[in-house]
Write a protein that holds these residues in place. Structure first.
Motif, mmCIF file in Angstrom:
data_model
loop_
_atom_site.group_PDB
_atom_site.id
_atom_site.type_symbol
_atom_site.label_atom_id
_atom_site.label_comp_id
_atom_site.label_asym_id
_atom_site.label_seq_id
_atom_site.Cartn_x
_atom_site.Cartn_y
_atom_site.Cartn_z
ATOM 1 N N ALA A 1 43.391 33.750 47.275
ATOM 2 C CA ALA A 1 44.709 33.240 47.646
ATOM 3 C C ALA A 1 45.493 32.813 46.405
ATOM 4 O O ALA A 1 46.708 33.054 46.303
ATOM 5 N N GLN A 2 44.800 32.211 45.450
ATOM 6 C CA GLN A 2 45.453 31.806 44.204
ATOM 7 C C GLN A 2 45.986 33.004 43.424
ATOM 8 O O GLN A 2 46.998 32.906 42.713
ATOM 9 N N LEU A 3 45.313 34.142 43.592
ATOM 10 C CA LEU A 3 45.738 35.374 42.925
ATOM 11 C C LEU A 3 46.718 36.187 43.752
ATOM 12 O O LEU A 3 47.107 37.293 43.364
ATOM 13 N N GLY A 4 47.093 35.631 44.899
ATOM 14 C CA GLY A 4 48.082 36.299 45.738
ATOM 15 C C GLY A 4 47.541 37.413 46.583
ATOM 16 O O GLY A 4 48.297 38.274 47.047
ATOM 17 N N ARG B 1 35.095 29.527 48.867
ATOM 18 C CA ARG B 1 35.588 29.427 47.488
ATOM 19 C C ARG B 1 36.201 30.746 47.041
ATOM 20 O O ARG B 1 37.245 30.761 46.371
ATOM 21 N N LEU B 2 35.565 31.851 47.406
ATOM 22 C CA LEU B 2 36.097 33.164 47.048
ATOM 23 C C LEU B 2 37.466 33.385 47.687
ATOM 24 O O LEU B 2 38.396 33.881 47.045
ATOM 25 N N ASP C 1 42.166 41.424 34.060
ATOM 26 C CA ASP C 1 42.393 42.509 35.018
ATOM 27 C C ASP C 1 41.527 42.214 36.243
ATOM 28 O O ASP C 1 40.294 42.248 36.164
ATOM 29 N N TYR C 2 42.169 41.940 37.364
ATOM 30 C CA TYR C 2 41.435 41.522 38.556
ATOM 31 C C TYR C 2 41.226 42.673 39.551
ATOM 32 O O TYR C 2 40.964 42.425 40.729
ATOM 33 N N LEU D 1 32.949 36.862 42.632
ATOM 34 C CA LEU D 1 32.917 35.590 41.898
ATOM 35 C C LEU D 1 32.568 35.814 40.424
ATOM 36 O O LEU D 1 33.106 35.139 39.543
ATOM 37 N N LEU D 2 31.667 36.760 40.178
ATOM 38 C CA LEU D 2 31.325 37.115 38.799
ATOM 39 C C LEU D 2 32.543 37.657 38.054
ATOM 40 O O LEU D 2 32.820 37.246 36.922
ATOM 41 N N TYR D 3 33.275 38.581 38.703
ATOM 42 C CA TYR D 3 34.457 39.160 38.053
ATOM 43 C C TYR D 3 35.517 38.088 37.797
ATOM 44 O O TYR D 3 36.191 38.114 36.760
ATOM 45 N N ALA D 4 35.672 37.154 38.723
ATOM 46 C CA ALA D 4 36.632 36.069 38.532
ATOM 47 C C ALA D 4 36.234 35.212 37.337
ATOM 48 O O ALA D 4 37.085 34.817 36.516
ATOM 49 N N ASP D 5 34.938 34.936 37.228
ATOM 50 C CA ASP D 5 34.427 34.142 36.107
ATOM 51 C C ASP D 5 34.640 34.879 34.792
ATOM 52 O O ASP D 5 35.114 34.311 33.793
ATOM 53 N N ARG D 6 34.322 36.164 34.795
ATOM 54 C CA ARG D 6 34.473 36.975 33.579
ATOM 55 C C ARG D 6 35.931 37.030 33.126
ATOM 56 O O ARG D 6 36.232 36.825 31.941
#
Length: 206
Positions: free
Chosen positions: A200-203, A194-195, A167-168, A152-157
């Protein structure tokens, strides 16, 4: 007796007085914690009173005695941040001050360390939050929550970066670690849901 009967207004008045007037540190500690719980039962309109009670008790108690008050106070400041956007940053800074004091003392159970990372993330201090979570993951390798919070932190960043800079890769790694450790039948968790929605949104599939 009033608290047990659900008479929280009466209980709050009596407990607040006991915490304020007593010189006995055991009484101050117990009364302040229960008074804070009364405030929570009475709703968000009592949050400033809750903060005042816990701050006063923390000051009056020795450092070896006020850990529970500081931890509860940090949680109250986090709640306060979510109630008023104008006071959001100040409230998170207050919460962080309490949490860092507990961390510095070595009084850092899982919840304190996780909340420290969460507040650092909310303040945009991603590298510091990551450091706390990586250490938490090392100390609790079988717990899904550190990699979940890391993801979740990396998604926020990454969400704070421009589209071309995102870059995910680290998000995916942490996400898959969390999924591997998570047991939804044992511990339903809205943050994990939520994660999974973000993934899923990122495929990404589990």
């Amino acid at each position: 007796i009033a608290y047990a009967a659900g008479e929280y207004e009466n209980a709050l008045e009596e407990l607040s007085e006991a915490a304020r007037l007593s010189e006995d540190h055991t009484v101050i500690s117990r009364a302040s914690l229960q008074a804070a719980q009364c405030c929570r039962q009475l709703g968000d309109e009592r949050i400033d009173q809750e903060i005042e009670i816990l701050e006063t008790a923390s000051r009056r108690l020795d450092a070896s005695e006020n850990g529970a008050q500081l931890q509860l106070l940090s949680e109250t400041w986090i709640r306060r941040a979510g109630m008023d956007s104008a006071l959001r940053e100040e409230s998170y800074e207050q919460a962080l001050s309490c949490l860092q004091e507990l961390m510095a003392r070595g009084q850092a159970p899982f919840a304190v360390r996780q909340n420290t990372a969460l507040v650092l993330e909310y303040l945009g201090r991603f590298e510091e939050a990551e450091e706390v979570l990586l250490q938490l993951q090392e100390d609790f390798p079988q717990d899904y929550r550190p990699p979940m919070r890391l993801a979740l932190l990396y998604a926020d960043r990454e969400g704070n970066r421009t589209a071309g800079e995102r870059d995910y890769t680290e998000f995916e790694t942490a996400y898959r670690q969390a999924v591997q450790l998570y047991d939804p039948s044992a511990a339903p968790d809205s943050e994990m849901t939520r994660l999974e929605e973000l993934a899923a949104q990122l495929g990404l599939s589990p």
